[in-house]
Write a protein that holds these residues in place. Structure first.
Motif, PDB file in Angstrom:
ATOM      1  N   TYR A   6       0.803  -1.312   0.591  1.00  0.00           N
ATOM      2  CA  TYR A   6       0.094   0.346   0.073  1.00  0.00           C
ATOM      3  C   TYR A   6       0.948   1.857  -0.094  1.00  0.00           C
ATOM      4  N   LEU A   7       0.039   2.564  -0.692  1.00  0.00           N
ATOM      5  CA  LEU A   7       0.890   3.636  -0.425  1.00  0.00           C
ATOM      6  C   LEU A   7      -0.216   4.258   0.051  1.00  0.00           C
ATOM      7  N   ALA A   8       0.201   5.368   0.658  1.00  0.00           N
ATOM      8  CA  ALA A   8      -0.649   6.766   1.419  1.00  0.00           C
ATOM      9  C   ALA A   8      -0.105   7.761   1.783  1.00  0.00           C
ATOM     10  N   THR A   9      -1.200   8.345   1.622  1.00  0.00           N
ATOM     11  CA  THR A   9      -0.485  10.229   2.409  1.00  0.00           C
ATOM     12  C   THR A   9      -0.106   9.784   3.814  1.00  0.00           C
ATOM     13  N   SER A  10       0.196  11.421   5.164  1.00  0.00           N
ATOM     14  CA  SER A  10      -0.005  11.439   5.727  1.00  0.00           C
ATOM     15  C   SER A  10      -0.809  12.863   5.943  1.00  0.00           C
ATOM     16  N   LYS A  11      -1.234  13.731   6.846  1.00  0.00           N
ATOM     17  CA  LYS A  11      -2.044  14.476   7.618  1.00  0.00           C
ATOM     18  C   LYS A  11      -0.562  15.562   7.466  1.00  0.00           C
ATOM     19  N   SER A  12      -0.011  14.868   8.448  1.00  0.00           N
ATOM     20  CA  SER A  12       0.976  15.921   8.544  1.00  0.00           C
ATOM     21  C   SER A  12       2.431  15.574   7.854  1.00  0.00           C
ATOM     22  N   SER A  13       3.749  15.313   9.521  1.00  0.00           N
ATOM     23  CA  SER A  13       4.635  13.789   8.945  1.00  0.00           C
ATOM     24  C   SER A  13       4.175  12.847   9.454  1.00  0.00           C
ATOM     25  N   ALA A  14       5.546  12.562   7.628  1.00  0.00           N
ATOM     26  CA  ALA A  14       4.941  10.917   7.945  1.00  0.00           C
ATOM     27  C   ALA A  14       5.509  10.207   8.639  1.00  0.00           C
ATOM     28  N   ILE A  15       6.701  11.110   9.250  1.00  0.00           N
ATOM     29  CA  ILE A  15       7.509   9.807   9.640  1.00  0.00           C
ATOM     30  C   ILE A  15       7.527   9.722  11.761  1.00  0.00           C
ATOM     31  N   GLY A  16       6.462  10.836  11.964  1.00  0.00           N
ATOM     32  CA  GLY A  16       5.837  11.036  12.708  1.00  0.00           C
ATOM     33  C   GLY A  16       4.885   9.658  12.999  1.00  0.00           C
ATOM     34  N   ILE A  17       4.534   9.512  11.867  1.00  0.00           N
ATOM     35  CA  ILE A  17       2.881   8.160  12.651  1.00  0.00           C
ATOM     36  C   ILE A  17       3.967   7.252  12.613  1.00  0.00           C
ATOM     37  N   LEU A  18       5.063   7.347  11.838  1.00  0.00           N
ATOM     38  CA  LEU A  18       5.724   5.276  11.936  1.00  0.00           C
ATOM     39  C   LEU A  18       6.292   5.867  13.328  1.00  0.00           C
ATOM     40  N   ALA A  19       6.491   6.777  13.996  1.00  0.00           N
ATOM     41  CA  ALA A  19       7.301   6.604  15.503  1.00  0.00           C
ATOM     42  C   ALA A  19       6.579   6.131  16.147  1.00  0.00           C
ATOM     43  N   GLY A  20       4.747   6.277  16.166  1.00  0.00           N
ATOM     44  CA  GLY A  20       4.582   5.550  16.995  1.00  0.00           C
ATOM     45  C   GLY A  20       4.790   4.744  17.777  1.00  0.00           C
ATOM     46  N   GLU A  21       3.459   3.940  18.331  1.00  0.00           N
ATOM     47  CA  GLU A  21       3.600   2.088  18.577  1.00  0.00           C
ATOM     48  C   GLU A  21       2.250   1.799  18.525  1.00  0.00           C
ATOM     49  N   TYR A  22       2.070   0.551  17.271  1.00  0.00           N
ATOM     50  CA  TYR A  22       0.334   0.823  17.005  1.00  0.00           C
ATOM     51  C   TYR A  22       0.253  -0.755  17.955  1.00  0.00           C
ATOM     52  N   GLY A  23      -0.325  -1.444  18.287  1.00  0.00           N
ATOM     53  CA  GLY A  23      -0.307  -2.546  18.595  1.00  0.00           C
ATOM     54  C   GLY A  23       0.358  -3.920  18.883  1.00  0.00           C
ATOM     55  N   PRO A  24       0.542  -4.672  19.053  1.00  0.00           N
ATOM     56  CA  PRO A  24       1.253  -5.784  19.404  1.00  0.00           C
ATOM     57  C   PRO A  24       2.324  -6.449  18.350  1.00  0.00           C
ATOM     58  N   ARG A  25       1.701  -6.126  16.791  1.00  0.00           N
ATOM     59  CA  ARG A  25       1.849  -6.866  15.889  1.00  0.00           C
ATOM     60  C   ARG A  25       3.089  -6.321  14.767  1.00  0.00           C
ATOM     61  N   GLY A  26       3.765  -5.025  16.197  1.00  0.00           N
ATOM     62  CA  GLY A  26       4.219  -4.189  14.622  1.00  0.00           C
ATOM     63  C   GLY A  26       3.783  -3.034  14.025  1.00  0.00           C
ATOM     64  N   ASN A  27       4.518  -2.203  13.915  1.00  0.00           N
ATOM     65  CA  ASN A  27       3.616  -0.911  12.888  1.00  0.00           C
ATOM     66  C   ASN A  27       3.461  -1.083  11.665  1.00  0.00           C
ATOM     67  N   ALA A  28       4.227  -1.871  10.626  1.00  0.00           N
ATOM     68  CA  ALA A  28       4.081  -1.970   9.971  1.00  0.00           C
ATOM     69  C   ALA A  28       2.638  -2.963   9.050  1.00  0.00           C
ATOM     70  N   THR A  29       2.069  -3.896   9.722  1.00  0.00           N
ATOM     71  CA  THR A  29       1.910  -4.654  10.040  1.00  0.00           C
ATOM     72  C   THR A  29       0.600  -4.161  10.140  1.00  0.00           C
ATOM     73  N   TYR A  30       0.238  -3.197  11.273  1.00  0.00           N
ATOM     74  CA  TYR A  30      -0.582  -2.848  11.826  1.00  0.00           C
ATOM     75  C   TYR A  30      -1.909  -1.423  10.870  1.00  0.00           C
ATOM     76  N   SER A  69      -2.859   9.907  18.122  1.00  0.00           N
ATOM     77  CA  SER A  69      -1.314  10.471  19.188  1.00  0.00           C
ATOM     78  C   SER A  69      -0.281   9.512  18.792  1.00  0.00           C
ATOM     79  N   LYS A  70       0.126   9.092  20.301  1.00  0.00           N
ATOM     80  CA  LYS A  70       1.252   8.164  20.161  1.00  0.00           C
ATOM     81  C   LYS A  70       0.654   6.872  19.785  1.00  0.00           C
ATOM     82  N   ASP A  71      -0.711   6.515  20.517  1.00  0.00           N
ATOM     83  CA  ASP A  71      -0.837   4.886  19.462  1.00  0.00           C
ATOM     84  C   ASP A  71      -1.927   4.946  19.321  1.00  0.00           C
ATOM     85  N   GLU A  72      -2.393   5.641  18.139  1.00  0.00           N
ATOM     86  CA  GLU A  72      -2.954   5.739  17.910  1.00  0.00           C
ATOM     87  C   GLU A  72      -3.174   5.669  16.454  1.00  0.00           C
ATOM     88  N   VAL A  73      -3.431   5.793  15.107  1.00  0.00           N
ATOM     89  CA  VAL A  73      -4.046   6.552  14.049  1.00  0.00           C
ATOM     90  C   VAL A  73      -5.582   6.021  13.214  1.00  0.00           C
TER      91      VAL A  73
END
Lengths: 363, 360
Positions: B124-148, B190-194
């Motif tokens: 998948y390709l996606a755009t981000s509302k603000s900084s893209a790095i900011g999105i990857l910097a968060g922690e989402y779920g136990p299965r890893g950010n990319a999978t999330y 937020s830090k753990d929500e997209v």
């Protein structure tokens, strides 16, 4: 020198001609023929494929007519038309033709491996291994070659349904409106199909090896028809899947289509596809080498076992002179042109010549 | 003799198999990429590569590498210098483009995905509302950010309001003469929500507008042949119904006699999943149907005129036009400038409410 009759135990059943023709036709061209045809005939490219396929049915009919009239292979036909010396001289051109054909297939496949899988794959060592395998198969005699043709078609056939994955992302609007392009463009597309379609003319060379050759006719035509349908299907799927400008950029459209395939147990299907393809091109190279060496035997009385090794060594030597995409492309174009001239110009001419010779000899 | 030649053949076969090996434990598989533009300099980009490290207790650790560079390859090279194991791109799931870079144009960054044979086209390709790095910097779920992130986009495509998208569809539309590409836009709440915050609309490779969340469903109705999603309808003050579309079909019709009129026929089969006005009788469901049809017609018309004004064609009207009216393709690229603005649209929606849940 009269042709020695082939003993019955070396002959093949008529239905095997279907496998011979199809496995010789389906080779390296299928991986990327779409772009070349679409460049001419745009969204009507699939019509070009059909047109080319049906035109070839006619050529195939001529081939059988030639063979039946002289009751032998192309060398017999040449001698029948032009006498012993000129006939053999003409036939020896085809030694080179099939040598180049096997070289093209081998080098193009290696290019695919180098681009898609292993950039460091050594051309020389891979060819050496492959050539030894081919020599080994040809040492088993003609029937072994036919057996490889059978397996080279049946074992990889599971690849065909894989194209169905691309259907789910297909856009029918890409195909419409049908017959948008001019007849000229469609015919140009059909002309560009030659590299992908050539291979069915091998009947000219192994005709004496067919048991009850009359019965094999329908199988030959059926084989050609099946290849035509397969090519047309793949073409239609490709056109719906890509947009024109994206397709123009994809050198190996069929492989690119496999990139969308995803199974839980395999992330990237094209690796399986490419690996399997080595089985698809095996009969291509084997049959080409067999024909080359067989012609050497017929013309120069050179033992076939020695002839094969000679041709294989020549391939091993020559393949090093095509290091990059540019040269490979050049080689492909050359082979496509030679194939076109052979099938669409030379065979009809030979057909006419044989018919005239027959009339003359009767009176 | 044949035995000996067989032996030689085997030896050479195995020897020629000696090419570069990639053992899965000894490489880093990049699973997500974020690219941002460094402020003020369109030539310089900052990127983050996310690697999922699978720990022995089945948890997944996000390992991040950040670097700057001129082109994407350059970026990867700089990052390779930081990684203890070679980084490979084969297992990429999501690529996120920052807001500035998508305004600037993303074609040169997508080029590598076309060229590189090891990248699959299903990612998948996606755009981000603000900084893209900011999105990857968060922690989402136990299965890893990319999978999330991949699952987030995937289930929203399959069951909710995001139209079908992946690398192949983006490339196909980008290189199509009758369609403009679009991408989902992701916002880090937020830090753990997209969340998926809208659809980025592209003209060429530049993002020119973002569709808000509440219009996504109508956009999907127009873009995808088959789609499902949810929508809300208010009958009056106290009566609100939530309808889930389970099956919808879309047809673009252009008649040869009136080539300037494009008719969209949308047919939705839906179920009522929530209703605040009490009993759903046949009368009420007819009312809901009517109200919905009106709403879908209005919203779709709004979208269509908006696109027309912006001179973009994410729906693929150009393709449908070319397919129905002979000779359009030969006129070439100027379709969007000359003929597109003169078109008039009509949306005909038909809604069938099948069920209203397990209660009456």
């Amino acid at each position: 020198m009269p042709e020695q009759p082939i003993a019955d135990k070396f002959k093949i059943s008529p239905f095997l001609v279907l496998y011979m023709i199809m496995s010789m036709q389906i080779g390296i061209g299928v991986l990327g023929y779409q772009r070349i045809i679409v460049a001419e005939a745009k969204n009507d490219a699939w019509i070009s494929v059909l047109v080319a396929g049906f035109a070839l049915q006619f050529i195939l009919w001529m081939i059988y007519k030639i063979n039946e009239t002289v009751n032998g292979d192309i060398v017999t036909a040449h001698i029948y038309v032009a006498g012993n010396f000129v006939g053999k001289l003409l036939s020896s051109i085809f030694i080179i033709y099939y040598f180049i054909l096997s070289l093209t297939v081998q080098r193009s496949y290696l290019e695919v491996i180098q681009v898609w899988m292993f950039p460091k794959m050594s051309i020389f060592w891979y060819t050496l291994a492959y050539m030894i395998l081919c020599i080994y198969i040809i040492y088993g005699g003609f029937r072994t070659v036919v057996g490889i043709a059978f397996f080279g078609l049946v074992l990889p056939s599971y690849l065909f349904p894989i194209f169905g994955f691309s259907l789910s992302l297909g856009e029918v609007n890409h195909l419409l409106p049908i017959f948008e392009q001019s007849i000229k463009d469609i015919l140009l597309g059909a002309y560009k199909m030659s590299l992908t379609f050539i291979g069915f003319e091998v009947v000219l060379f192994f005709y004496p090896f067919i048991k009850e050759p009359k019965k094999s006719k329908k199988w030959a035509h059926l084989g050609l028809l099946l290849t035509t349908l397969i090519y047309t299907c793949i073409m239609i799927i490709t056109i719906t899947y890509f947009s024109m400008d994206l397709l123009a950029k994809s050198i190996w459209a069929s492989l690119s289509m496999w990139k969308i395939v995803n199974f839980p147990f395999v992330e990237r299907f094209e690796y399986i596809g490419i690996a399997t393809w080595s089985l698809v091109i095996l009969p291509n190279i084997c049959i080409a080498l067999w024909i080359s060496s067989r012609l050497m035997k017929r013309i120069f009385n050179l033992q076939q076992k020695k002839g094969v090794i000679f041709i294989a060594m020549a391939t091993l030597f020559a393949i090093n002179f095509f290091p990059t995409r540019v040269e490979v492309n050049l080689l492909n174009n050359l082979t496509a042109k030679a194939g076109f001239v052979f099938t669409f110009i030379y065979i009809p001419l030979l057909f006419i010549a044989v018919m005239i010779a027959k009339k003359v000899k009767k009176t | 003799m044949s035995y000996r030649s067989l032996c030689i053949a085997m030896v050479i076969l195995f020897l020629s198999g000696c090419v570069d090996k990639s053992i899965i434990d000894d490489i880093n598989i990049q699973s997500a990429v974020a690219i941002d533009q460094i402020e003020g300099d369109p030539e310089k980009i900052k990127g983050m590569i996310l690697i999922q490290n699978y720990l022995p207790d089945q948890a997944v650790e996000n390992i991040r590498f950040t670097s700057t560079g001129k082109i994407r390859r350059d970026l990867l090279l700089n990052i390779q210098k930081k990684s203890s194991q070679p980084i490979v791109v084969g297992g990429l799931m999501v690529t996120i483009f920052g807001d500035k870079i998508s305004d600037y144009g993303i074609a040169e960054y997508v080029d590598v995905y076309m060229r590189e044979s090891s990248v699959g086209t299903r990612n998948y390709l996606a755009t981000s509302k603000s900084s893209a790095i900011g999105i990857l910097a968060g922690e989402y779920g136990p299965r890893g950010n990319a999978t999330y992130l991949r699952n987030l986009i995937e289930h929203n495509i399959e069951h909710r309001d995001v139209p079908k998208t992946n690398l192949h569809i983006f490339l196909r539309d980008y290189y199509s003469r009758g369609k403009d590409p679009y991408l989902p836009e992701i916002n880090g709440v937020s830090k753990d929500e997209v969340e998926i915050s809208g659809i980025s609309l592209f003209k060429g490779d530049k993002e020119i507008d973002v569709l808000p969340k509440n219009k996504m469903f109508y956009f999907k109705l127009l873009v995808d042949n088959y789609s499902n999603g949810n929508f809300l309808v208010t009958l009056d003050k106290h009566k609100t119904a939530m309808v889930k579309s389970i099956k919808s079909k879309r047809k673009i019709k252009i008649s040869k006699d009136h080539p300037n009129k494009v008719t969209f026929e949308i047919h939705i089969n839906g179920v009522v999943t929530e209703y605040t006005g009490g009993k759903v009788t046949e009368k009420v469901s007819k009312e809901i149907e009517k109200e919905l049809e009106k709403k879908v017609n209005d919203e779709c018309m709004k979208l269509l005129t908006q696109f027309q004004e912006q001179q973009i064609d994410p729906i693929g009207i150009g393709l449908a036009y070319k397919a129905n009216i002979r000779g359009t393709a030969k006129k070439g690229k100027n379709w969007i400038g000359e003929e597109y603005p003169t078109l008039s649209f009509d949306v005909k929606t038909k809604i069938d409410i099948r069920e209203s849940g397990v209660i009456e």
